[in-house]
Design a protein around this motif. Structure first.
Motif, short mmCIF file in Angstrom:
data_model
loop_
_atom_site.label_atom_id
_atom_site.label_comp_id
_atom_site.label_asym_id
_atom_site.label_seq_id
_atom_site.Cartn_x
_atom_site.Cartn_y
_atom_site.Cartn_z
N SER A 299 0.82 -1.21 0.00
CA SER A 299 0.00 0.00 0.00
C SER A 299 0.85 1.26 0.00
CB SER A 299 -0.93 0.00 1.22
OG SER A 299 -1.86 -1.05 1.11
N LEU A 300 1.96 1.24 0.72
CA LEU A 300 2.86 2.40 0.74
C LEU A 300 3.51 2.61 -0.62
CD1 LEU A 300 4.52 1.88 4.24
CD2 LEU A 300 2.86 3.65 3.59
N VAL A 301 3.90 1.52 -1.26
CA VAL A 301 4.49 1.60 -2.60
C VAL A 301 3.46 2.10 -3.60
CG1 VAL A 301 5.52 0.22 -4.45
CG2 VAL A 301 6.26 -0.12 -2.09
N TRP A 302 2.22 1.62 -3.48
CA TRP A 302 1.14 2.10 -4.34
C TRP A 302 0.98 3.61 -4.19
CZ3 TRP A 302 -3.35 4.72 -3.27
CH2 TRP A 302 -4.29 4.79 -4.29
N LEU A 303 1.00 4.08 -2.95
CA LEU A 303 0.87 5.52 -2.69
C LEU A 303 2.00 6.30 -3.36
CD1 LEU A 303 -0.84 7.61 -1.20
CD2 LEU A 303 0.62 7.24 0.80
N GLY A 304 3.21 5.78 -3.30
CA GLY A 304 4.34 6.43 -3.97
C GLY A 304 4.15 6.52 -5.47
N ALA A 305 3.62 5.45 -6.07
CA ALA A 305 3.39 5.45 -7.52
C ALA A 305 2.31 6.46 -7.90
CB ALA A 305 3.01 4.05 -7.99
N ILE A 306 1.27 6.55 -7.09
CA ILE A 306 0.21 7.54 -7.36
C ILE A 306 0.77 8.95 -7.20
CG2 ILE A 306 -1.97 8.47 -6.46
CD1 ILE A 306 -2.22 5.95 -8.24
N ALA A 307 1.65 9.14 -6.24
CA ALA A 307 2.30 10.45 -6.06
C ALA A 307 3.09 10.83 -7.32
CB ALA A 307 3.18 10.45 -4.83
N CYS A 308 3.69 9.85 -7.97
CA CYS A 308 4.41 10.13 -9.22
C CYS A 308 3.46 10.60 -10.30
CB CYS A 308 5.17 8.88 -9.69
SG CYS A 308 6.56 8.42 -8.65
N VAL A 309 2.29 9.99 -10.39
CA VAL A 309 1.29 10.41 -11.38
C VAL A 309 0.87 11.85 -11.10
CG1 VAL A 309 -1.05 10.01 -12.25
CG2 VAL A 309 0.49 8.08 -11.87
N ILE A 310 0.58 12.14 -9.84
CA ILE A 310 0.21 13.51 -9.47
C ILE A 310 1.35 14.47 -9.78
CG2 ILE A 310 -0.36 15.00 -7.51
CD1 ILE A 310 -1.80 12.48 -6.32
N GLY A 311 2.57 14.04 -9.50
CA GLY A 311 3.74 14.87 -9.80
C GLY A 311 3.86 15.20 -11.27
N LEU A 312 3.52 14.26 -12.13
CA LEU A 312 3.55 14.53 -13.57
C LEU A 312 2.54 15.60 -13.96
CD1 LEU A 312 4.04 10.86 -14.73
CD2 LEU A 312 5.57 12.76 -15.31
N PHE A 313 1.38 15.58 -13.33
CA PHE A 313 0.40 16.65 -13.58
C PHE A 313 0.91 17.98 -13.05
CE2 PHE A 313 -2.54 13.11 -14.29
CZ PHE A 313 -3.24 13.57 -15.39
N VAL A 314 1.62 17.96 -11.94
CA VAL A 314 2.19 19.19 -11.38
C VAL A 314 3.26 19.75 -12.34
CG1 VAL A 314 3.59 20.15 -9.49
CG2 VAL A 314 1.65 18.62 -9.00
N VAL A 315 4.05 18.89 -12.94
CA VAL A 315 5.04 19.33 -13.95
C VAL A 315 4.32 20.08 -15.06
CG1 VAL A 315 6.61 18.51 -15.76
CG2 VAL A 315 6.79 17.57 -13.45
N ALA A 316 3.22 19.53 -15.53
CA ALA A 316 2.45 20.18 -16.60
C ALA A 316 1.85 21.50 -16.10
CB ALA A 316 1.35 19.26 -17.09
N ALA A 317 1.32 21.49 -14.89
CA ALA A 317 0.68 22.71 -14.36
C ALA A 317 1.68 23.84 -14.21
CB ALA A 317 0.01 22.40 -13.03
N ARG A 318 2.87 23.54 -13.78
CA ARG A 318 3.90 24.57 -13.59
C ARG A 318 4.36 25.17 -14.91
NH1 ARG A 318 7.85 22.41 -8.80
NH2 ARG A 318 6.43 22.94 -7.10
N ALA A 319 4.25 24.40 -15.97
CA ALA A 319 4.71 24.88 -17.27
C ALA A 319 3.67 25.72 -17.98
CB ALA A 319 5.10 23.71 -18.15
N SER A 320 2.42 25.61 -17.56
CA SER A 320 1.36 26.32 -18.29
C SER A 320 1.11 27.70 -17.74
CB SER A 320 0.08 25.52 -18.29
OG SER A 320 -0.40 25.32 -16.98
#
Length: 126
Positions: free
Chosen positions: A105-126
């Protein structure tokens, strides 16, 4: 092609080693694979569940990588997050097979955090 885009391919292929593990048995019947998997137990059943979850995790990850790429362009941050996602998803499947529920479950949470982080990368660039 960027590392993040190659990670989309890696994530798309990730369910298949878990499927192979789940079906690796002399009792496996390729004529009725779903019936076999429904009756599987122990680590083989968990490998099947890891396969299913890998298919479920793929669409949001692929979308996040593509959105980050389209909006932000090639990015070291996106590459790192994508690599981390793939590594965490491999660890997730291994934790699932090993029946390490809390760690999984902790590893799953880390992977989901990576997905959210990718959206944050996009948000910061726009």
């Amino acid at each position: 092609m960027t590392i993040a885009l190659w990670c989309v391919l890696a994530a798309a292929l990730l369910p298949f080693p878990f499927a192979l593990a789940a079906k690796w048995s002399r009792r496996f019947d390729n004529a009725a694979p779903r019936e076999y998997l429904e009756q599987a137990a122990g680590w083989r059943k968990r490998a099947h569940w890891a396969q299913l979850n890998s298919f479920e995790a793929f669409p949001p990850f692929a979308a996040a990588v593509l959105i980050a790429h389209v909006v932000a362009g090639p990015s070291a941050a996106a590459d790192l997050l994508a690599l981390a996602f793939v590594a965490l998803r491999i660890a997730y499947g291994l934790c699932y097979i090993a029946n390490r529920a809390t760690l999984r479950s902790l590893v799953w949470l880390g992977a989901i955090a990576c997905v959210i982080g990718l959206f944050v990368v996009a948000a910061r660039a726009s």
